[in-house]
Design an enzyme around this catalytic site. Structure first.
Site, PDB file in Angstrom:
ATOM      1  N   CYS A 112      31.741  26.170 -52.356  1.00 26.52           N
ATOM      2  CA  CYS A 112      31.631  27.494 -52.995  1.00 26.52           C
ATOM      3  C   CYS A 112      32.752  27.765 -53.996  1.00 26.52           C
ATOM      4  CB  CYS A 112      31.605  28.592 -51.940  1.00 26.52           C
ATOM      5  SG  CYS A 112      30.401  28.290 -50.657  1.00 26.52           S
ATOM      6  N   HIS A 251      33.495  35.558 -54.500  1.00 29.58           N
ATOM      7  CA  HIS A 251      32.360  34.741 -54.066  1.00 29.58           C
ATOM      8  C   HIS A 251      31.435  35.605 -53.202  1.00 29.58           C
ATOM      9  CE1 HIS A 251      29.861  31.812 -52.291  1.00 29.58           C
ATOM     10  NE2 HIS A 251      30.522  31.694 -51.159  1.00 29.58           N
ATOM     11  N   ASN A 281      24.050  34.027 -50.579  1.00 28.57           N
ATOM     12  CA  ASN A 281      25.168  33.178 -50.967  1.00 28.57           C
ATOM     13  C   ASN A 281      24.632  31.954 -51.708  1.00 28.57           C
ATOM     14  OD1 ASN A 281      27.235  31.299 -51.020  1.00 28.57           O
ATOM     15  ND2 ASN A 281      27.871  31.623 -48.905  1.00 28.57           N
TER      16      ASN A 281
HETATM   17  N1  ACO Z   1      19.599  37.350 -36.577  1.00 25.30           N
HETATM   18  C1  ACO Z   1      19.807  37.861 -35.360  1.00 25.30           C
HETATM   19  N2  ACO Z   1      20.800  37.463 -34.572  1.00 25.30           N
HETATM   20  C2  ACO Z   1      21.620  36.498 -35.045  1.00 25.30           C
HETATM   21  C3  ACO Z   1      21.453  35.917 -36.301  1.00 25.30           C
HETATM   22  C4  ACO Z   1      20.384  36.366 -37.089  1.00 25.30           C
HETATM   23  N3  ACO Z   1      20.145  35.884 -38.305  1.00 25.30           N
HETATM   24  N4  ACO Z   1      22.417  34.998 -36.497  1.00 25.30           N
HETATM   25  C5  ACO Z   1      23.172  34.990 -35.393  1.00 25.30           C
HETATM   26  N5  ACO Z   1      22.689  35.898 -34.506  1.00 25.30           N
HETATM   27  C6  ACO Z   1      23.181  36.219 -33.190  1.00 25.30           C
HETATM   28  C7  ACO Z   1      24.025  35.113 -32.598  1.00 25.30           C
HETATM   29  O1  ACO Z   1      23.183  34.153 -31.993  1.00 25.30           O
HETATM   30  C8  ACO Z   1      24.861  35.851 -31.609  1.00 25.30           C
HETATM   31  O2  ACO Z   1      24.114  36.034 -30.444  1.00 25.30           O
HETATM   32  P1  ACO Z   1      24.795  35.815 -29.007  1.00 25.30           P
HETATM   33  O3  ACO Z   1      25.926  36.799 -28.959  1.00 25.30           O
HETATM   34  O4  ACO Z   1      23.677  36.121 -28.075  1.00 25.30           O
HETATM   35  O5  ACO Z   1      25.231  34.403 -29.016  1.00 25.30           O
HETATM   36  C9  ACO Z   1      25.031  37.228 -32.256  1.00 25.30           C
HETATM   37  O6  ACO Z   1      24.059  37.324 -33.270  1.00 25.30           O
HETATM   38  C10 ACO Z   1      26.396  37.493 -32.809  1.00 25.30           C
HETATM   39  O7  ACO Z   1      26.806  36.375 -33.524  1.00 25.30           O
HETATM   40  P2  ACO Z   1      28.178  36.399 -34.304  1.00 25.30           P
HETATM   41  O8  ACO Z   1      28.445  35.040 -34.835  1.00 25.30           O
HETATM   42  O9  ACO Z   1      29.212  37.045 -33.471  1.00 25.30           O
HETATM   43  O10 ACO Z   1      27.825  37.422 -35.458  1.00 25.30           O
HETATM   44  P3  ACO Z   1      28.811  37.991 -36.508  1.00 25.30           P
HETATM   45  O11 ACO Z   1      28.869  39.447 -36.385  1.00 25.30           O
HETATM   46  O12 ACO Z   1      30.094  37.222 -36.541  1.00 25.30           O
HETATM   47  O13 ACO Z   1      28.057  37.650 -37.856  1.00 25.30           O
HETATM   48  C11 ACO Z   1      28.047  36.003 -39.621  1.00 25.30           C
HETATM   49  C12 ACO Z   1      27.683  36.314 -38.178  1.00 25.30           C
HETATM   50  C13 ACO Z   1      27.295  36.949 -40.522  1.00 25.30           C
HETATM   51  C14 ACO Z   1      27.631  34.572 -39.954  1.00 25.30           C
HETATM   52  C15 ACO Z   1      29.562  36.203 -39.758  1.00 25.30           C
HETATM   53  O14 ACO Z   1      30.270  35.458 -38.801  1.00 25.30           O
HETATM   54  C16 ACO Z   1      30.049  35.861 -41.115  1.00 25.30           C
HETATM   55  O15 ACO Z   1      29.825  36.570 -42.053  1.00 25.30           O
HETATM   56  N6  ACO Z   1      30.783  34.734 -41.246  1.00 25.30           N
HETATM   57  C17 ACO Z   1      31.186  34.254 -42.520  1.00 25.30           C
HETATM   58  C18 ACO Z   1      30.246  33.189 -42.841  1.00 25.30           C
HETATM   59  C19 ACO Z   1      29.887  33.101 -44.303  1.00 25.30           C
HETATM   60  O16 ACO Z   1      29.965  34.015 -45.069  1.00 25.30           O
HETATM   61  N7  ACO Z   1      29.440  31.924 -44.609  1.00 25.30           N
HETATM   62  C20 ACO Z   1      28.975  31.674 -45.886  1.00 25.30           C
HETATM   63  C21 ACO Z   1      28.926  30.231 -46.104  1.00 25.30           C
HETATM   64  S1  ACO Z   1      30.393  29.575 -46.373  1.00 25.30           S
HETATM   65  C22 ACO Z   1      30.974  30.133 -47.750  1.00 25.30           C
HETATM   66  O17 ACO Z   1      30.312  30.598 -48.604  1.00 25.30           O
HETATM   67  C23 ACO Z   1      32.360  29.980 -47.831  1.00 25.30           C
END
Ligand code: ACO
Length: 322
Positions: A112, A251, A281
């Site tokens: 990214c 980003h 993204n």
């Molecule tokens: N729909 C419903 N539930 C979901 C989904 C979904 N799409 N995805 C995950 N869940 C569930 C998980 O399974 C988990 O369930 P559990 O507690 O029963 O295991 C629950 O939601 C909570 O999961 P978390 O990982 O705690 O959710 P969080 O609030 O952290 O959000 C997210 C997840 C959005 C991915 C967050 O961690 C984030 O924004 N991370 C940054 C990642 C990012 O931006 N990556 C981009 C790619 S890399 C880059 O561009 C640099």
């Protein structure tokens, strides 16, 4: 040292969109979950268009805006995780499609942060008189490396391309450039071709899937720590104060990351450009697409900072004057 400025930008996206409601028919998710956790409502998904085709469309728009001949382009740098082929490079395929026969063309791998790293190469090539006009592109068809059965990742990504042209200039508009990386395979990864030769056969099944893998929480922590750092570093280089920044293009990974970065560095959230609600993204394409869409808001003399972070881990920023 030569001055450098951006003289044109362009962007492109596939025609097909995929909304959160449509995604909820593929995996166990909902519009409410995706919107509240990420800010994403919809994304563009390739219905056959390739990374090269998107990149060429974006590049042609940037060339038209810059009012240059393709023959003036003496370097093409492409940031992509998803080239059409491993060889030739996306950059060489784009060069061929454009007829930019005077360019040296190559891809870089910085996930990214690809557009920021590519821009750094462009700026330094111009500054040290190795090039006068450089086309930098971020282009991705991430939909081909997303596991459409994994709700943790498939809701986040989209396809698209963005391009910018850097050119030598009497008046320097690039005020600061900063990049850094830290080798880390656990947070974000994507397999390459597994080792299998006349002596060895691949036995690990995990080596044969080619999907993005991500530790969402780790990436979130990483992003909110480096995004403010990236802004501080370029301000330091330019000897400027945070209050002098007019626009931030971060980003477009997650709205919560943007809001947290704004809070940590004390910049009004209204200065952060956002289009991730409709793109998701798009990795290396995210910053140049956002730049192309945000530029209509820029006034001459305003200060803009571009901030990238991603797999590698990689991160970096560019501060420039419009
Ligand atoms: N729909 C419903 N539930 C979901 C989904 C979904 N799409 N995805 C995950 N869940 C569930 C998980 O399974 C988990 O369930 P559990 O507690 O029963 O295991 C629950 O939601 C909570 O999961 P978390 O990982 O705690 O959710 P969080 O609030 O952290 O959000 C997210 C997840 C959005 C991915 C967050 O961690 C984030 O924004 N991370 C940054 C990642 C990012 O931006 N990556 C981009 C790619 S890399 C880059 O561009 C640099």
């Amino acid at each position: 040292m030569r001055g450098v400025k951006i003289i044109g930008t362009g962007s492109a996206r596939p025609n097909k969109t995929l909304t959160n409601d449509e995604l909820a028919k593929l995996v166990d998710t909902s519009d409410e979950w995706i919107t509240s956790r990420t800010g994403i409502k919809s994304r563009y998904i390739s219905d056959g268009v390739s990374t090269t085709q998107l990149a060429v469309e974006a590049a042609k728009k940037a060339i038209e805006e810059a009012k240059i001949s393709v023959l003036e382009i003496d370097m093409i740098v492409v940031g992509t995780l998803t080239p059409d082929l491993l060889m030739p490079s996306a950059a060489c395929m784009i060069q061929s499609a454009l007829g930019a026969v005077n360019a040296t063309a190559f891809d870089i791998s910085a996930a990214c942060s690809g557009f920021i790293y590519g821009s750094k190469i462009a700026i330094n090539a111009i500054r040290c008189e190795d090039a006068k006009t450089v086309l930098v592109i971020g282009a991705e068809v991430l939909s081909k490396i997303v596991d459409w059965k994994d709700r943790n990742t498939c809701v986040l990504f989209g396809d698209g391309a963005g391009a910018a042209i850097y050119q030598e200039s009497e008046e320097n508009k690039i005020l600061g450039v900063y990049t850094q990386s830290e080798g880390n395979v656990k947070a974000l990864s994507l397999n390459g071709i597994p080792l299998s030769n006349c002596f060895l056969q691949t036995t690990n099944e995990n080596d044969t899937d080619f999907y993005i893998k991500m530790d969402g929480r780790e990436v979130y922590k990483f992003a909110i720590s480096v995004a403010p750092l990236c802004i501080e570093k370029v301000l330091e280089k330019a000897n400027m104060d945070v209050s002098e920044i007019d626009h931030v293009i971060l980003h477009q990974a997650n709205e919560r990351i943007m809001d947290m970065a704004a809070k940590k560095i004390d910049i009004d959230q209204s200065k952060f450009f956002k289009n991730l609600d409709s793109y998701g993204n798009t990795s290396a394409a995210s910053i140049p697409i956002a730049l192309d869409e945000a530029k209509s808001e820029f006034k001459p003399g305003e200060k803009i900072v571009l901030v990238g972070f991603g797999g590698g881990l990689t991160w970096g920023s560019i501060l420039f004057e419009w």
